[in-house]
Design a protein around this motif. Structure first.
Motif, PDB file in Angstrom:
ATOM      1  N   MET A 120      32.893 -88.909  31.622  1.00 50.31           N
ATOM      2  CA  MET A 120      32.713 -87.445  31.547  1.00 50.31           C
ATOM      3  C   MET A 120      32.833 -86.791  32.853  1.00 50.31           C
ATOM      4  SD  MET A 120      29.737 -87.716  28.563  1.00 50.31           S
ATOM      5  CE  MET A 120      29.359 -86.023  28.214  1.00 50.31           C
ATOM      6  N   HIS A 121      32.189 -87.340  33.655  1.00 52.27           N
ATOM      7  CA  HIS A 121      32.186 -86.930  35.170  1.00 52.27           C
ATOM      8  C   HIS A 121      33.671 -86.938  35.750  1.00 52.27           C
ATOM      9  CE1 HIS A 121      28.053 -85.891  35.885  1.00 52.27           C
ATOM     10  NE2 HIS A 121      27.853 -87.209  35.384  1.00 52.27           N
ATOM     11  N   GLU A 122      34.366 -87.917  35.347  1.00 50.72           N
ATOM     12  CA  GLU A 122      35.708 -87.953  35.948  1.00 50.72           C
ATOM     13  C   GLU A 122      36.713 -87.024  35.306  1.00 50.72           C
ATOM     14  OE1 GLU A 122      38.710 -91.663  35.809  1.00 50.72           O
ATOM     15  OE2 GLU A 122      36.971 -92.120  36.385  1.00 50.72           O
ATOM     16  N   GLU A 123      36.521 -86.777  34.168  1.00 51.71           N
ATOM     17  CA  GLU A 123      37.295 -85.766  33.261  1.00 51.71           C
ATOM     18  C   GLU A 123      37.032 -84.568  33.873  1.00 51.71           C
ATOM     19  OE1 GLU A 123      39.533 -84.575  29.488  1.00 51.71           O
ATOM     20  OE2 GLU A 123      39.554 -86.267  30.903  1.00 51.71           O
ATOM     21  N   LEU A 124      35.753 -83.963  34.195  1.00 47.96           N
ATOM     22  CA  LEU A 124      35.366 -82.706  34.656  1.00 47.96           C
ATOM     23  C   LEU A 124      36.208 -82.732  35.983  1.00 47.96           C
ATOM     24  CD1 LEU A 124      32.009 -82.259  32.921  1.00 47.96           C
ATOM     25  CD2 LEU A 124      34.313 -81.260  32.239  1.00 47.96           C
ATOM     26  N   ASN A 125      36.106 -83.696  36.867  1.00 47.20           N
ATOM     27  CA  ASN A 125      36.551 -83.662  38.219  1.00 47.20           C
ATOM     28  C   ASN A 125      37.791 -83.415  38.178  1.00 47.20           C
ATOM     29  OD1 ASN A 125      34.044 -84.027  39.609  1.00 47.20           O
ATOM     30  ND2 ASN A 125      34.078 -86.153  39.401  1.00 47.20           N
TER      31      ASN A 125
ATOM     32  N   ALA B 148      36.442 -90.735  28.134  1.00 41.40           N
ATOM     33  CA  ALA B 148      35.960 -89.617  27.504  1.00 41.40           C
ATOM     34  C   ALA B 148      37.072 -88.335  27.682  1.00 41.40           C
ATOM     35  CB  ALA B 148      34.564 -89.189  28.211  1.00 41.40           C
ATOM     36  N   ARG B 149      37.521 -87.595  26.709  1.00 43.01           N
ATOM     37  CA  ARG B 149      38.362 -86.380  26.842  1.00 43.01           C
ATOM     38  C   ARG B 149      37.538 -85.192  26.251  1.00 43.01           C
ATOM     39  NH1 ARG B 149      43.946 -87.762  25.600  1.00 43.01           N
ATOM     40  NH2 ARG B 149      43.907 -88.107  27.876  1.00 43.01           N
ATOM     41  N   LEU B 150      37.565 -84.233  27.159  1.00 40.72           N
ATOM     42  CA  LEU B 150      36.915 -82.850  26.527  1.00 40.72           C
ATOM     43  C   LEU B 150      38.256 -82.257  26.061  1.00 40.72           C
ATOM     44  CD1 LEU B 150      34.577 -80.967  26.615  1.00 40.72           C
ATOM     45  CD2 LEU B 150      35.733 -79.793  28.672  1.00 40.72           C
ATOM     46  N   VAL B 151      37.907 -81.634  24.652  1.00 39.19           N
ATOM     47  CA  VAL B 151      38.983 -80.762  24.073  1.00 39.19           C
ATOM     48  C   VAL B 151      38.394 -79.510  23.570  1.00 39.19           C
ATOM     49  CG1 VAL B 151      40.241 -82.922  23.198  1.00 39.19           C
ATOM     50  CG2 VAL B 151      38.410 -82.014  21.768  1.00 39.19           C
ATOM     51  N   ALA B 152      39.300 -78.746  23.272  1.00 40.24           N
ATOM     52  CA  ALA B 152      38.701 -77.685  22.646  1.00 40.24           C
ATOM     53  C   ALA B 152      38.933 -77.497  21.255  1.00 40.24           C
ATOM     54  CB  ALA B 152      39.973 -76.202  23.251  1.00 40.24           C
ATOM     55  N   GLN B 153      38.074 -76.719  20.798  1.00 42.26           N
ATOM     56  CA  GLN B 153      38.006 -76.712  19.161  1.00 42.26           C
ATOM     57  C   GLN B 153      38.871 -75.664  18.713  1.00 42.26           C
ATOM     58  OE1 GLN B 153      33.669 -76.040  19.099  1.00 42.26           O
ATOM     59  NE2 GLN B 153      33.452 -78.073  18.440  1.00 42.26           N
TER      60      GLN B 153
ATOM     61  N   PRO C 282      31.180 -77.241  28.673  1.00 43.38           N
ATOM     62  CA  PRO C 282      30.601 -78.379  27.922  1.00 43.38           C
ATOM     63  C   PRO C 282      29.356 -78.866  27.580  1.00 43.38           C
ATOM     64  CG  PRO C 282      32.501 -78.761  29.701  1.00 43.38           C
ATOM     65  CD  PRO C 282      31.894 -77.191  29.678  1.00 43.38           C
ATOM     66  N   LYS C 283      28.847 -79.349  26.656  1.00 47.99           N
ATOM     67  CA  LYS C 283      27.575 -79.752  26.378  1.00 47.99           C
ATOM     68  C   LYS C 283      27.112 -80.767  27.134  1.00 47.99           C
ATOM     69  CE  LYS C 283      27.447 -78.470  21.429  1.00 47.99           C
ATOM     70  NZ  LYS C 283      28.759 -78.203  20.765  1.00 47.99           N
ATOM     71  N   GLY C 284      25.954 -80.629  27.989  1.00 47.65           N
ATOM     72  CA  GLY C 284      25.532 -81.582  28.927  1.00 47.65           C
ATOM     73  C   GLY C 284      25.877 -81.183  30.080  1.00 47.65           C
TER      74      GLY C 284
END
Length: 142
Positions: free
Chosen positions: A1-6, A47-52, A99-101
């Motif tokens: 998750m950190h890698e995705e946000l970075n 982990a991938r962050l996606v928009a709803q 993002p949550k968390g």
């Protein structure tokens, strides 16, 4: 998750801004997937962050949707280019929740204003297609 946000920070995907009033704020969610090798052994977790995107309002958050059709030759080029097209620029003003968390403790009520498309947005396919087309034209592929 950190890698995705970075990666979002490196690619300048968004800016943390005060929450605007009278604006649709799109939620986010995490998608998790186990990546496996040819024997089925888990090699790493993605982990991938996606928009709803289903919360977007037509005419406000986006004007139209788009689904590009790819030829086999295009797929081969994409495989060699890798992720050059993953963050296409968007024209609309789109705001997403933190993002949550990973809510900024100094600015917990702020939201992100997007500069580039995220997976899940209605306008993401067009943004990615436009970026890819531009890249291919600039590098003599088309």
């Amino acid at each position: 998750m950190h890698e995705e946000l970075n990666q979002f920070v490196r690619n300048d995907v968004w800016t943390l801004v005060p929450r605007p009033t009278h604006t649709n704020i799109i939620g986010t969610k995490w998608i998790f997937k186990n990546k496996t090798d040819e024997n089925g052994n888990i090699t790493f977790n993605k982990a991938r962050l996606v928009a709803q995107g289903y919360t977007q309002v037509e005419g406000i958050d986006y004007d139209e949707t788009f689904a590009p059709v790819a030829r086999l030759e295009s797929i081969r080029i994409l495989l060699s280019v890798k992720s050059i097209f993953l963050n296409g620029f968007i024209q609309e003003e789109v705001y997403i929740e933190q993002p949550k968390g990973f809510v900024n403790p100094t600015f917990p009520d702020h939201v992100y204003k997007l500069k580039k498309a995220l997976y899940g947005l209605k306008q993401a396919p067009r943004a990615w297609y436009n970026r890819l087309t531009s890249y291919l034209n600039d590098h003599g592929f088309v």
